[in-house]
Every structure is written in C-alpha cells, then in structure tokens.
Motif scaffolding. Sequence first.
Motif, mmCIF file in Angstrom:
data_model
loop_
_atom_site.group_PDB
_atom_site.id
_atom_site.type_symbol
_atom_site.label_atom_id
_atom_site.label_comp_id
_atom_site.label_asym_id
_atom_site.label_seq_id
_atom_site.Cartn_x
_atom_site.Cartn_y
_atom_site.Cartn_z
ATOM 1 N N ALA A 16 0.730 -1.179 0.059
ATOM 2 C CA ALA A 16 0.006 0.049 -0.191
ATOM 3 C C ALA A 16 0.771 1.160 -0.142
ATOM 4 O O ALA A 16 0.317 2.282 -0.569
ATOM 5 N N ILE A 17 2.030 1.298 0.666
ATOM 6 C CA ILE A 17 2.545 2.322 0.768
ATOM 7 C C ILE A 17 3.515 2.738 -0.612
ATOM 8 O O ILE A 17 3.618 3.647 -1.255
ATOM 9 N N THR A 18 3.962 1.635 -1.254
ATOM 10 C CA THR A 18 4.666 1.682 -2.459
ATOM 11 C C THR A 18 3.671 2.193 -3.426
ATOM 12 O O THR A 18 3.997 3.142 -4.568
ATOM 13 N N LYS A 19 2.463 1.719 -3.539
ATOM 14 C CA LYS A 19 1.281 1.983 -4.449
ATOM 15 C C LYS A 19 1.003 3.369 -4.054
ATOM 16 O O LYS A 19 0.676 4.234 -5.366
ATOM 17 N N SER A 20 0.936 3.860 -3.151
ATOM 18 C CA SER A 20 0.509 5.311 -2.879
ATOM 19 C C SER A 20 1.519 6.322 -3.468
ATOM 20 O O SER A 20 1.507 7.360 -3.816
ATOM 21 N N CYS A 21 2.982 5.796 -3.006
ATOM 22 C CA CYS A 21 4.346 6.552 -3.535
ATOM 23 C C CYS A 21 4.173 6.712 -5.111
ATOM 24 O O CYS A 21 4.399 7.721 -5.563
ATOM 25 N N ALA A 22 4.004 5.831 -5.680
ATOM 26 C CA ALA A 22 4.007 5.443 -7.116
ATOM 27 C C ALA A 22 2.646 6.546 -7.748
ATOM 28 O O ALA A 22 2.967 7.462 -8.709
ATOM 29 N N LYS A 23 1.553 6.536 -7.108
ATOM 30 C CA LYS A 23 0.307 7.166 -7.609
ATOM 31 C C LYS A 23 0.678 8.941 -7.332
ATOM 32 O O LYS A 23 0.497 9.538 -8.137
ATOM 33 N N PHE A 24 1.188 8.991 -6.202
ATOM 34 C CA PHE A 24 1.680 10.486 -5.896
ATOM 35 C C PHE A 24 2.832 11.051 -6.968
ATOM 36 O O PHE A 24 2.795 12.134 -7.415
ATOM 37 N N ALA A 94 10.956 4.526 0.260
ATOM 38 C CA ALA A 94 9.584 4.895 0.266
ATOM 39 C C ALA A 94 9.103 5.334 1.468
ATOM 40 O O ALA A 94 9.322 4.872 2.561
ATOM 41 N N VAL A 95 8.424 6.494 1.436
ATOM 42 C CA VAL A 95 7.784 7.108 2.726
ATOM 43 C C VAL A 95 6.316 7.559 2.105
ATOM 44 O O VAL A 95 6.005 8.170 1.136
ATOM 45 N N HIS A 96 5.387 6.822 2.928
ATOM 46 C CA HIS A 96 3.843 7.138 2.578
ATOM 47 C C HIS A 96 3.886 8.724 2.259
ATOM 48 O O HIS A 96 4.321 9.690 3.128
ATOM 49 N N PRO A 97 3.143 9.094 1.165
ATOM 50 C CA PRO A 97 2.962 10.442 0.861
ATOM 51 C C PRO A 97 2.369 11.403 1.894
ATOM 52 O O PRO A 97 2.905 12.558 2.081
ATOM 53 N N LYS A 98 1.584 10.854 2.811
ATOM 54 C CA LYS A 98 1.099 11.793 3.835
ATOM 55 C C LYS A 98 2.113 11.939 4.984
ATOM 56 O O LYS A 98 1.995 12.973 5.948
#
Length: 170
Positions: A16-24, A94-98
Amino acid sequence: MKIEKAIISDIELLVAITKSCAKFMIENGIFQWNEQYPSKEVLVNDINLKQLWKLVDKNSIIGLIVLTKIEDKEYSNVKWMTENGNSLYVHRLAVHPKFQGKGYAQKLMDFAENYAIEKAYKSIRLDTFSQNKRNINFYKKQHYKRLESIFFPKQSAYPFYCFEKVLNGK
C-alpha cells in the motif's frame, strides 16, 4: 519511532505504501514507479532475503527501505568509485506521501549509512530516476556522487542516475 526488519505479515501495508508513492509521483509528473514496479512479488522476495526494513511510528508502518549486498545486473557496466564486492545497495526507499517532508527519508538513509558502517561496507550505491529532481537533490545533499546512467525499460524511457557514497567508517 523505530526501524526494524519487515516480516511477511507486513506485506499488504508495504505494498500500500509503494502504491501510494507511485500514484503520488505519477500525479506529480514523475514516472519512476508504476503498476508493475515495485510489485508485491518483489517486496515478498525482499522480505524473504531479510533485506527489507520498515519505518514504524506509533505502531504504523510509514516507510521502507531495502538494503542489500546483491548487485543488480543493470549495474554491471557502471564504473563505481570503489571495487565491487563490498558495497551496500539501497533500493525502494519509500515514505507514505502523507508523511513526506518530515525528515523520514533522511532517517532511513541515516539508518542505511550506520548499518553500512557497522557491517564494514566500503560504500553505499543506489540509483534514482533522472526526472525526479527532489530525489537527486536529496542524495547530492548527503554527499552522494552522481555517476553513470542506467535504464529500466519496463519503468521508463528516461535514464536512472547511479550514485555512490564512499564510507570512511568510524
């Protein structure tokens, strides 16, 4: 806040973190990661090799980093500053965008450097996407030297820049 080895039960949160980073990144015009990379299988393999570390804050995983001595085949023609065989490679930081912009990536890189020094590695090597100016500046500020470019055709037509930092130890 702590950094510890990831375990297989962490996999869904790590994905979920890597997917959020990719989307961001994609939303910001940086086509570094995508639906194919990093995949769940890649992260599972990292966990099985005991090379994936998680950043935990208040019992939540907010970031990750891969530290490995395995040199990817894409690096085979790079002219590194140190001899091959005793370098630590950083992947999938990776660090979650938020949680970005709060120094967490720096904490992960500080951990990587301390780990490398403790394990007597001569250098830390990594690559970052040539179109990701934020990452390039991040590594330059930490005294990583930009070397050659490599390509990951499944990820982008643009190159990735290789960086290396020679460690002096303690």
